[in-house]
Design a protein around this motif. Structure first.
Motif, PDB file in Angstrom:
ATOM      1  N   LYS A 134      18.467 -93.392  25.091  1.00  0.00           N
ATOM      2  CA  LYS A 134      18.724 -93.938  24.134  1.00  0.00           C
ATOM      3  C   LYS A 134      19.040 -93.186  23.299  1.00  0.00           C
ATOM      4  CE  LYS A 134      17.133 -96.737  19.836  1.00  0.00           C
ATOM      5  NZ  LYS A 134      15.898 -97.731  19.254  1.00  0.00           N
ATOM      6  N   ALA A 135      17.828 -92.257  22.836  1.00  0.00           N
ATOM      7  CA  ALA A 135      18.068 -91.370  22.292  1.00  0.00           C
ATOM      8  C   ALA A 135      19.248 -89.658  22.364  1.00  0.00           C
ATOM      9  CB  ALA A 135      17.038 -89.735  22.038  1.00  0.00           C
ATOM     10  N   MET A 136      19.871 -89.567  23.544  1.00  0.00           N
ATOM     11  CA  MET A 136      21.265 -88.628  24.004  1.00  0.00           C
ATOM     12  C   MET A 136      22.079 -89.853  23.829  1.00  0.00           C
ATOM     13  SD  MET A 136      19.743 -86.110  24.921  1.00  0.00           S
ATOM     14  CE  MET A 136      17.858 -85.698  24.079  1.00  0.00           C
TER      15      MET A 136
ATOM     16  N   VAL B 104      13.621-100.278  12.234  1.00  0.00           N
ATOM     17  CA  VAL B 104      12.537 -99.538  12.892  1.00  0.00           C
ATOM     18  C   VAL B 104      13.411 -99.290  14.271  1.00  0.00           C
ATOM     19  CG1 VAL B 104      10.636 -99.446  14.069  1.00  0.00           C
ATOM     20  CG2 VAL B 104      11.209-101.195  11.826  1.00  0.00           C
ATOM     21  N   GLU B 105      13.463 -98.162  14.436  1.00  0.00           N
ATOM     22  CA  GLU B 105      14.549 -97.656  15.769  1.00  0.00           C
ATOM     23  C   GLU B 105      13.281 -96.470  16.163  1.00  0.00           C
ATOM     24  OE1 GLU B 105      16.706 -98.461  16.994  1.00  0.00           O
ATOM     25  OE2 GLU B 105      18.080 -99.459  15.749  1.00  0.00           O
ATOM     26  N   ILE B 106      13.286 -96.888  17.998  1.00  0.00           N
ATOM     27  CA  ILE B 106      12.221 -95.861  18.422  1.00  0.00           C
ATOM     28  C   ILE B 106      12.786 -95.305  19.359  1.00  0.00           C
ATOM     29  CG2 ILE B 106      10.221 -95.624  20.304  1.00  0.00           C
ATOM     30  CD1 ILE B 106       9.560 -98.744  18.676  1.00  0.00           C
ATOM     31  N   PHE B 107      12.571 -93.756  19.576  1.00  0.00           N
ATOM     32  CA  PHE B 107      13.580 -93.082  20.515  1.00  0.00           C
ATOM     33  C   PHE B 107      11.883 -92.143  21.728  1.00  0.00           C
ATOM     34  CE2 PHE B 107      16.142 -93.119  16.812  1.00  0.00           C
ATOM     35  CZ  PHE B 107      17.581 -93.876  17.689  1.00  0.00           C
TER      36      PHE B 107
ATOM     37  N   PRO C 258       9.149 -94.505  32.397  1.00  0.00           N
ATOM     38  CA  PRO C 258       9.668 -95.876  30.977  1.00  0.00           C
ATOM     39  C   PRO C 258      10.563 -95.642  30.261  1.00  0.00           C
ATOM     40  CG  PRO C 258       6.927 -94.270  31.184  1.00  0.00           C
ATOM     41  CD  PRO C 258       8.427 -93.940  32.386  1.00  0.00           C
ATOM     42  N   GLY C 259      11.263 -96.166  29.833  1.00  0.00           N
ATOM     43  CA  GLY C 259      12.561 -96.339  28.646  1.00  0.00           C
ATOM     44  C   GLY C 259      11.398 -97.101  27.566  1.00  0.00           C
ATOM     45  N   GLU C 260      11.584 -96.611  25.995  1.00  0.00           N
ATOM     46  CA  GLU C 260      11.069 -97.876  24.657  1.00  0.00           C
ATOM     47  C   GLU C 260      10.699 -98.828  24.837  1.00  0.00           C
ATOM     48  OE1 GLU C 260      13.968 -94.336  23.963  1.00  0.00           O
ATOM     49  OE2 GLU C 260      14.571 -95.522  25.352  1.00  0.00           O
ATOM     50  N   SER C 261      11.158 -99.925  25.810  1.00  0.00           N
ATOM     51  CA  SER C 261      10.448-100.624  25.492  1.00  0.00           C
ATOM     52  C   SER C 261       9.822-100.955  26.867  1.00  0.00           C
ATOM     53  CB  SER C 261      11.306-102.353  26.365  1.00  0.00           C
ATOM     54  OG  SER C 261      12.704-102.166  26.966  1.00  0.00           O
TER      55      SER C 261
ATOM     56  N   TRP D 106      12.721-100.691   4.702  1.00  0.00           N
ATOM     57  CA  TRP D 106      12.520 -99.599   5.468  1.00  0.00           C
ATOM     58  C   TRP D 106      13.417 -99.035   6.032  1.00  0.00           C
ATOM     59  CZ3 TRP D 106       7.479 -96.574   3.985  1.00  0.00           C
ATOM     60  CH2 TRP D 106       6.798 -96.428   3.028  1.00  0.00           C
ATOM     61  N   SER D 107      13.793 -97.592   5.986  1.00  0.00           N
ATOM     62  CA  SER D 107      13.804 -97.003   7.596  1.00  0.00           C
ATOM     63  C   SER D 107      13.058 -96.579   8.033  1.00  0.00           C
ATOM     64  CB  SER D 107      15.118 -96.190   7.491  1.00  0.00           C
ATOM     65  OG  SER D 107      15.742 -95.415   8.278  1.00  0.00           O
ATOM     66  N   ILE D 108      12.642 -96.924   9.206  1.00  0.00           N
ATOM     67  CA  ILE D 108      11.509 -96.204   9.947  1.00  0.00           C
ATOM     68  C   ILE D 108      12.533 -95.575  11.699  1.00  0.00           C
ATOM     69  CG2 ILE D 108       9.490 -96.779  11.408  1.00  0.00           C
ATOM     70  CD1 ILE D 108       9.476 -99.028   8.906  1.00  0.00           C
ATOM     71  N   ARG D 109      11.713 -94.509  11.982  1.00  0.00           N
ATOM     72  CA  ARG D 109      11.991 -93.891  13.209  1.00  0.00           C
ATOM     73  C   ARG D 109      11.338 -93.784  13.811  1.00  0.00           C
ATOM     74  NH1 ARG D 109      15.420 -97.271  11.334  1.00  0.00           N
ATOM     75  NH2 ARG D 109      17.585 -96.246  10.958  1.00  0.00           N
ATOM     76  N   VAL D 110      10.358 -94.037  14.679  1.00  0.00           N
ATOM     77  CA  VAL D 110       9.727 -93.152  16.000  1.00  0.00           C
ATOM     78  C   VAL D 110      10.501 -92.303  16.862  1.00  0.00           C
ATOM     79  CG1 VAL D 110       7.626 -94.105  17.392  1.00  0.00           C
ATOM     80  CG2 VAL D 110       8.175 -95.846  15.138  1.00  0.00           C
ATOM     81  N   VAL D 111       9.430 -90.810  17.339  1.00  0.00           N
ATOM     82  CA  VAL D 111      10.594 -90.643  17.848  1.00  0.00           C
ATOM     83  C   VAL D 111       9.142 -89.974  18.785  1.00  0.00           C
ATOM     84  CG1 VAL D 111      11.163 -88.508  18.794  1.00  0.00           C
ATOM     85  CG2 VAL D 111      11.820 -89.119  16.609  1.00  0.00           C
TER      86      VAL D 111
END
Length: 319
Positions: free
Chosen positions: A293-295, A217-220, A120-123, A153-158
């Motif tokens: 996405k992270a890489m 919002v960015e998710i990795f 699975p990817g982020e979506s 806001w800057s929201i980053r989810v790892v």
């Protein structure tokens, strides 16, 4: 830049503090209900269930890294997962809002996808199978809802996969310890792939994200490649330690039967045991995740997967 790490006394937080404390561009504070063995001078007592204390400790902070979580397989009562992981998120956001802090990096988990999914990817749809994964997914939903009214806001989810490295005493350590001992029992065929993250890389990725100030919002997902099978881990351990490691294999059904037996024993004795049906199921599941996405974000992991495994094995089990 002043960074507050909430829940930084644990394994990931300690390694992140190691990085940030060496960088003159950062000042750091660790807010944790537990003392820090390594960074006591940076640590203040704080609890995500105590919003007033969070507000006090977040004064003058530019960004928050939220690591605090209930994550063990055997947390009791079950409500603690939701108290800490979900209500704790609400309290942190309110405390940040009170102090004018608009940047948060939240460590969720690939547990939100469930088991035996197809890379699975982020979506990918969420389908958590345990209370830890369910509570982490609910915490992400709290963040998404918050952003609807706080679009600046800057929201980053790892979402890291299982993290390993020198000094960790989690599931990967226990697995490597069993393999290194030569008394390892393989449940099933051992061809199930295991995505893992080396601590030196996940800490570096979190540090990298602290410099990302763009709103949104960015998710990795975070995974270090390649994905090893259990058999690969046996071969790598044998090569690094320079010894032949025999393995005994038993069928999956028999392993699960044993896991259920330990569940009953844990219930009767009111003790937390190292073996359970949940851990057997997780051990035998395919846990492979996409981290493209992270890489592709501009981040370069400082260590290869092989280097991380070699450093860990040499540190923990080398002569």
């Amino acid at each position: 830049m002043k960074i507050a790490i909430i829940g930084g006394s644990g394994f990931v937080g300690t390694n992140l503090l190691n990085l940030l404390s060496k960088d003159q561009d950062f000042t750091t504070i660790n807010i944790d209900i537990n003392p820090s063995v390594v960074h006591s001078e940076l640590t203040v007592v704080g609890d995500v269930l105590n919003q007033p204390s969070l507000e006090k400790n977040l004064a003058g902070v530019d960004a928050v890294v939220l690591l605090a979580a209930e994550h063990r397989d055997d947390v009791s009562p079950i409500s603690l997962y939701y108290d800490v992981n979900v209500q704790g998120m609400r309290n942190v956001l309110q405390a940040m809002h009170s102090q004018g802090v608009k940047r948060i990096i939240f460590t969720s988990s690939v547990a939100i996808y469930g088991l035996d999914k197809d890379n699975p990817g982020e979506s990918f749809p969420a389908d958590p199978f345990n209370h830890y994964g369910k509570s982490k997914w609910q915490a992400e939903q709290v963040l998404q809802d918050w952003y609807k009214d706080h679009s600046d806001w800057s929201i980053r989810v790892v979402r890291p996969t299982v993290v390993f490295g020198e000094g960790n005493r989690g599931n990967v350590y226990n697995l490597l310890k069993q393999i290194a001992s030569g008394r390892f029992m393989l449940i099933g065929k051992g061809n199930n792939q295991k995505s893992m993250s080396y601590i030196g890389n996940i800490a570096a990725f979190l540090r990298y994200l602290t410099t990302d100030v763009q709103p949104g919002v960015e998710i990795f997902n975070y995974v270090d490649k390649p994905d090893f099978t259990t058999k690969d881990l046996v071969r790598q351990t044998s090569a690094v330690l320079g010894k032949k490691i025999p393995t005994t294999s038993i069928p999956y059904w028999l392993g699960m039967l044993g896991g259920y037996g330990f569940d009953v024993l844990a219930f009767l004795t009111r003790r937390k045991l190292s073996i359970s049906s949940v851990r057997v199921k997780k051990f035998c599941a395919v846990t492979k995740y996409d981290s493209t996405k992270a890489m592709n974000s501009g981040f370069k992991p400082p260590y290869t997967m092989q280097e991380g495994l070699q450093r860990t094995l040499s540190s923990e089990f080398g002569k």
